[in-house]
Design an enzyme around this catalytic site. Structure first.
Site, PDB file in Angstrom:
ATOM      1  N   ASN A   1     106.116  58.817 -44.436  1.00 54.00           N
ATOM      2  CA  ASN A   1     107.182  57.876 -44.691  1.00 54.00           C
ATOM      3  C   ASN A   1     108.132  58.272 -45.233  1.00 54.00           C
ATOM      4  OD1 ASN A   1     106.179  55.738 -42.553  1.00 54.00           O
ATOM      5  ND2 ASN A   1     104.333  55.611 -44.006  1.00 54.00           N
TER       6      ASN A   1
ATOM      7  N   VAL B   1     108.397  64.995 -45.896  1.00 52.61           N
ATOM      8  CA  VAL B   1     107.664  65.840 -44.974  1.00 52.61           C
ATOM      9  C   VAL B   1     107.342  67.143 -45.774  1.00 52.61           C
ATOM     10  CG1 VAL B   1     107.918  67.217 -42.847  1.00 52.61           C
ATOM     11  CG2 VAL B   1     109.152  65.147 -43.042  1.00 52.61           C
TER      12      VAL B   1
ATOM     13  N   THR C   1     103.489  56.151 -49.951  1.00 55.60           N
ATOM     14  CA  THR C   1     104.511  55.020 -49.775  1.00 55.60           C
ATOM     15  C   THR C   1     103.705  53.713 -49.602  1.00 55.60           C
ATOM     16  OG1 THR C   1     105.919  56.277 -48.334  1.00 55.60           O
ATOM     17  CG2 THR C   1     106.657  54.012 -48.346  1.00 55.60           C
TER      18      THR C   1
ATOM     19  N   ASP D   1      97.342  60.771 -41.117  1.00 54.58           N
ATOM     20  CA  ASP D   1      97.259  61.295 -42.702  1.00 54.58           C
ATOM     21  C   ASP D   1      95.727  60.748 -42.948  1.00 54.58           C
ATOM     22  OD1 ASP D   1      98.022  58.587 -42.413  1.00 54.58           O
ATOM     23  OD2 ASP D   1      99.352  58.840 -44.160  1.00 54.58           O
TER      24      ASP D   1
ATOM     25  N   ASP E   1      94.678  57.495 -51.248  1.00 51.82           N
ATOM     26  CA  ASP E   1      95.668  58.110 -50.719  1.00 51.82           C
ATOM     27  C   ASP E   1      97.145  57.273 -51.520  1.00 51.82           C
ATOM     28  OD1 ASP E   1      97.854  59.672 -50.362  1.00 51.82           O
ATOM     29  OD2 ASP E   1      97.125  60.229 -48.342  1.00 51.82           O
TER      30      ASP E   1
END
EC number: 2.7.1.33
Length: 258
Positions: free
Chosen positions: A9, A12, A133, A110, A130
């Site tokens: 999000n 990249v 965002t 992901d 993780d």
């Protein structure tokens, strides 16, 4: 060589692998409007600067949680590398794990890729955190099955909400608070203590609850950009693995070749 692309999000991330060995990594802000041509101008220059040739790349795999970004990344692979990319979770790059939740198709790529990599690298029951965002907590059992998890606002989202919805609170940087006191003596310290230690307490509390529900020992694997920062403030992590998602993509590509 393999080019692994993880479209999140916020960023990249592009990584170049020779087998399981990562040879280079580059990131760019996520923008679904960025075209394949624009990606190519940026990426091909970086490859050249670091001494990699375009021709050395013979496989590409893409994982994305931003559906609108996928087409342009496919155009990058097809038009500038002459490669039909693998898409994580599809066809030859199927995750190959049991996704034991109510709506398996809703699981973000992901998180599934993290589960694949974590099970391949670490034994036993796992909780993968993780820090992106959003902050996700994912439970992977000792057989490698994905059992579910938690989605919480990322710490930067929490800070944005705090600052954006108050008139006088200033923007602060996320860092480990200085000293051990949790009684702030000024506005900035009070904000940092609240956001940072509040987040650590949330994380530790949720992990304790997940472990109690699993009923067996579980290793805690942390990944994402802020994992290293939080590792300074808690001893709850068994491993900090910053490249877990990218390594998971390399594993899926390797399996697809067999």
């Amino acid at each position: 060589m393999l080019l692994a692309i993880d479209a999140g999000n916020t960023n990249v991330v592009f990584a170049l692998f020779d087998g399981r060995a990562m040879k280079g990594r580059w990131r760019i802000a996520t923008d679904p409007r960025r075209t394949g041509d624009q990606y190519a101008v940026w990426l091909l220059q970086l490859l050249q600067i670091q001494g990699f040739s375009r021709e050395a790349i013979n496989r590409i795999i893409i994982s994305t949680v931003v559906p609108r970004a996928l087409h342009n990344l496919e155009m990058l692979a097809q038009n500038y590398f002459g490669i039909e990319p693998l898409i994580a979770g599809q066809a030859e790059a199927d995750y190959g794990i049991d996704i034991d939740v109510d709506e398996p198709r809703s699981l973000g790529a992901d998180r599934a890729v993290n589960a694949v990599a974590a099970h391949a690298k670490y034994a036993g029951d796992l909780i993968v955190i993780d820090f992106g965002t959003a902050t996700t907590f994912d439970v992977v059992d000792f057989n490698g099955a994905y059992k579910g998890g938690i989605i919480a606002p990322g710490i930067n989202l929490s800070l944005d909400a705090l600052v954006g919805n108050t008139a006088k609170l200033p923007r602060i940087a996320i860092e480990v608070p200085k000293g051990t006191s949790v009684i702030g003596r000024n506005t900035e310290d009070q904000m940092l203590i609240g956001v940072f230690w509040g987040y650590v307490a949330m994380m530790e509390g949720l992990i304790a609850r997940i472990r109690a529900e699993i009923g067996r020992p579980a290793k805690i694997i942390a990944t994402g950009g802020l994992a290293v920062l939080f590792n300074e403030a808690t001893d709850i992590f068994d491993a900090v693995d910053a490249d877990l998602t990218l390594e998971g993509l390399a594993i899926l590509a390797e399996r697809a070749d067999k």
